[in-house]
Design an enzyme around this catalytic site. Structure first.
Site, PDB file in Angstrom:
ATOM      1  N   CYS A 195      71.355  65.019  41.708  1.00 54.75           N
ATOM      2  CA  CYS A 195      70.167  64.718  42.506  1.00 54.75           C
ATOM      3  C   CYS A 195      68.944  64.346  41.677  1.00 54.75           C
ATOM      4  CB  CYS A 195      69.832  65.911  43.401  1.00 54.75           C
ATOM      5  SG  CYS A 195      71.135  66.331  44.576  1.00 54.75           S
ATOM      6  N   HIS A 276      67.389  68.451  29.383  1.00 52.68           N
ATOM      7  CA  HIS A 276      68.816  68.664  29.654  1.00 52.68           C
ATOM      8  C   HIS A 276      69.198  70.050  29.132  1.00 52.68           C
ATOM      9  CE1 HIS A 276      73.003  67.957  30.240  1.00 52.68           C
ATOM     10  NE2 HIS A 276      72.878  66.653  30.418  1.00 52.68           N
ATOM     11  N   HIS A 360      48.929  65.905  44.582  1.00 53.97           N
ATOM     12  CA  HIS A 360      50.102  65.955  45.456  1.00 53.97           C
ATOM     13  C   HIS A 360      51.338  66.238  44.607  1.00 53.97           C
ATOM     14  CE1 HIS A 360      47.309  63.943  48.168  1.00 53.97           C
ATOM     15  NE2 HIS A 360      47.167  63.003  47.254  1.00 53.97           N
ATOM     16  N   HIS A 364      61.519  68.874  44.697  1.00 55.54           N
ATOM     17  CA  HIS A 364      62.923  68.556  44.938  1.00 55.54           C
ATOM     18  C   HIS A 364      63.393  69.173  46.256  1.00 55.54           C
ATOM     19  CE1 HIS A 364      67.169  67.970  43.590  1.00 55.54           C
ATOM     20  NE2 HIS A 364      67.375  69.051  44.312  1.00 55.54           N
ATOM     21  N   ASN A 397      69.450  66.512  52.571  1.00 55.76           N
ATOM     22  CA  ASN A 397      69.512  66.254  51.135  1.00 55.76           C
ATOM     23  C   ASN A 397      70.130  64.877  50.935  1.00 55.76           C
ATOM     24  OD1 ASN A 397      70.130  66.083  48.407  1.00 55.76           O
ATOM     25  ND2 ASN A 397      70.692  68.227  48.218  1.00 55.76           N
TER      26      ASN A 397
END
Length: 464
Positions: A195, A276, A360, A364, A397
């Site tokens: 995602c 990562h 703003h 997720h 989602n």
């Protein structure tokens, strides 16, 4: 994909070499000139070198989000009938589990399902997966090209991200073929990145355009997912969750370094960060595609996923905070970090108040628990997470494109204006965290293709 230490050192070496070379040349070419004139020439040379070597500014010209037709709405009743039809599951337990998950998911009755759910045999196939991908991509790209008035021949780079569907020829080839793009267009096809790949693909465009020169001006980024072939018909609970929360969605964005486009662009991308965390085994396996004990393939969302998201979010913001926080908040944050390391110091550092840096925030929208975890970690109130919660309710989602549906919510609510700063943050398998920091360079105008146009008057809802 941060600027490496090697690149920084290389730039320093180039600057030093240039200064020494210019000083050497000036010494011999201007031997009879007074010192002030030589100094002035050297200063002009350095300024011109600096201006010529600066990275190009990168802008979001515009974007479009795909909105499927009303007949594709995946209501609770439709989803329930789909589960019960033709003995899709051999025991009632998986159905009961999914019914419970869906009822608590935060998804509403207006999300959209893939085409195969509305076909007579309701069987996922490669053909229906391609149909799902093509419908979203062509709709979003057509709308984007019409809005930006950029023709397909003017596109220099195409970046496509689709996490778990990778047909051959690739989706980027599909786009080149559909829009008859020029032979020297550069294409990149990203897959398996989860995602967060929508944010990461914009980061990639940003890196290309910052140093690409004027020969590379326009990058088309297509952010999509085809969930058809990822429907799971086994009984493993951790894999059944994906059936309940993932929905159809696609976004297309035009990114440019062309300064003449600044006056018509929406936003400038000022910072980009991706981290990562796959070196940690628990992070690596938090969301994992595998076969269950019956050999049925699915994506397992483990119980550890929410903890992993919180831990890695904290690591991510440690890097992001010094780059974006105002000085007063940064001093406060650094003081808390230092005092933590001191004997008898605080138990843990203070969480930076990112609302002091951004007007703003696009959180997720991976799921109800993810939004709640981000709110807890970053101390966000309901007003900050509202756009994420409403986007989850309206569209579910949509995987990698979710932050753009959330961005559209801000625009539909008329909450953004020129000069505002916006933070997008997303998570992905692997485990990855990505951030984009934008600055609005113009006041947004109403978009006829905003996917919220037909429902924005109903929001916000009190859904949690």
């Amino acid at each position: 994909m941060e600027l490496s230490t090697f690149s920084i050192h290389r730039r320093i070496q180039i600057v030093i070499f240039t200064l020494l070379t210019s000083a050497f040349l000036l010494r011999f070419l201007t031997a009879n000139l007074p010192l002030t004139a030589v100094t002035a020439l050297a200063a002009i040379f350095v300024i011109l070198f600096h201006l010529g070597s600066r990275p190009y500014r990168v802008y979001l010209v515009n974007y479009s989000c795909f909105q499927p037709p009303p007949g594709r709405k995946c209501t609770y009743d439709l989803a329930n009938d789909f589960l019960l039809r033709d003995g899709r599951f051999t025991t009632p337990e998986p159905v009961t589990f999914m019914q419970n998950i869906y009822s608590k998911s935060g998804l509403g009755n207006d999300t959209y399902g893939p085409p195969f759910m509305f076909e007579e045999n309701q069987t996922p196939s490669l053909k229906s997966a391609l149909q799902e991908a093509e419908e979203g991509i062509f709709s979003a790209v057509n709308s984007l090209l019409a809005k930006t008035k950029i023709s397909s021949e003017e596109i220099d780079v195409v970046i496509v991200t689709c996490g778990s569907f990778s047909p051959s020829p690739s989706i980027s080839s599909l786009i080149v073929n559909k829009y008859n793009m020029k032979p020297d267009v550069k294409t990149y096809n990203l897959s398996g990145m989860g995602c967060s790949s929508g944010v990461l693909s914009i980061d990639m465009a940003y890196r290309i355009l910052r140093g690409g020169g004027r020969k590379i001006k326009n990058t088309l980024v297509v952010i999509t997912e085809s969930i058809t072939l990822n429907w799971y018909e086994g009984e493993e609970r951790s894999m059944l969750v994906t059936n309940c929360i993932f929905r159809v969605g696609c976004a297309a964005a035009m990114i440019t370094n062309n300064p003449s486009r600044r006056s018509t662009a929406k936003m400038e991308l000022t910072h980009s960060l991706r981290t990562h965390h796959g070196a940690d085994d628990s992070a690596y396996r938090a969301a994992f595609q595998e076969e269950d004990n019956k050999g049925i393939t699915g994506v397992s969302l483990t119980k550890d996923l929410i903890r992993v998201a919180g831990v890695n979010l904290r690591q991510h913001i440690k890097i992001l905070a010094p780059r974006v926080l105002p000085m007063s908040e940064l001093v406060r944050y650094v003081y808390s970090v230092v005092s933590t390391a001191m004997p008898r110091g605080e138990l843990k550092p203070l969480v930076p108040d990112f609302t002091t840096a951004f007007d703003h925030i696009c959180v997720h929208t991976g799921g109800k628990a993810v939004i709640e975890q981000v709110g807890r970690v970053l101390k966000f109130g309901d007003s900050v997470t509202e756009p994420a919660r409403m986007t989850l309710n309206r569209f579910g989602n949509t995987s990698s494109s979710l932050v753009f549906y959330e961005l559209a919510y801000f625009e539909a609510k008329n909450r953004v204006k020129k000069g505002d700063k916006m933070w997008m943050i997303a998570f992905g398998t692997g485990f990855k965290v990505g951030s984009l920091v934008w600055k609005w360079v113009s006041d947004p105008e109403p978009e006829v293709d905003n996917p919220w146009n037909d429902s924005i008057h109903n929001y916000p809802l009190k859904v949690w």
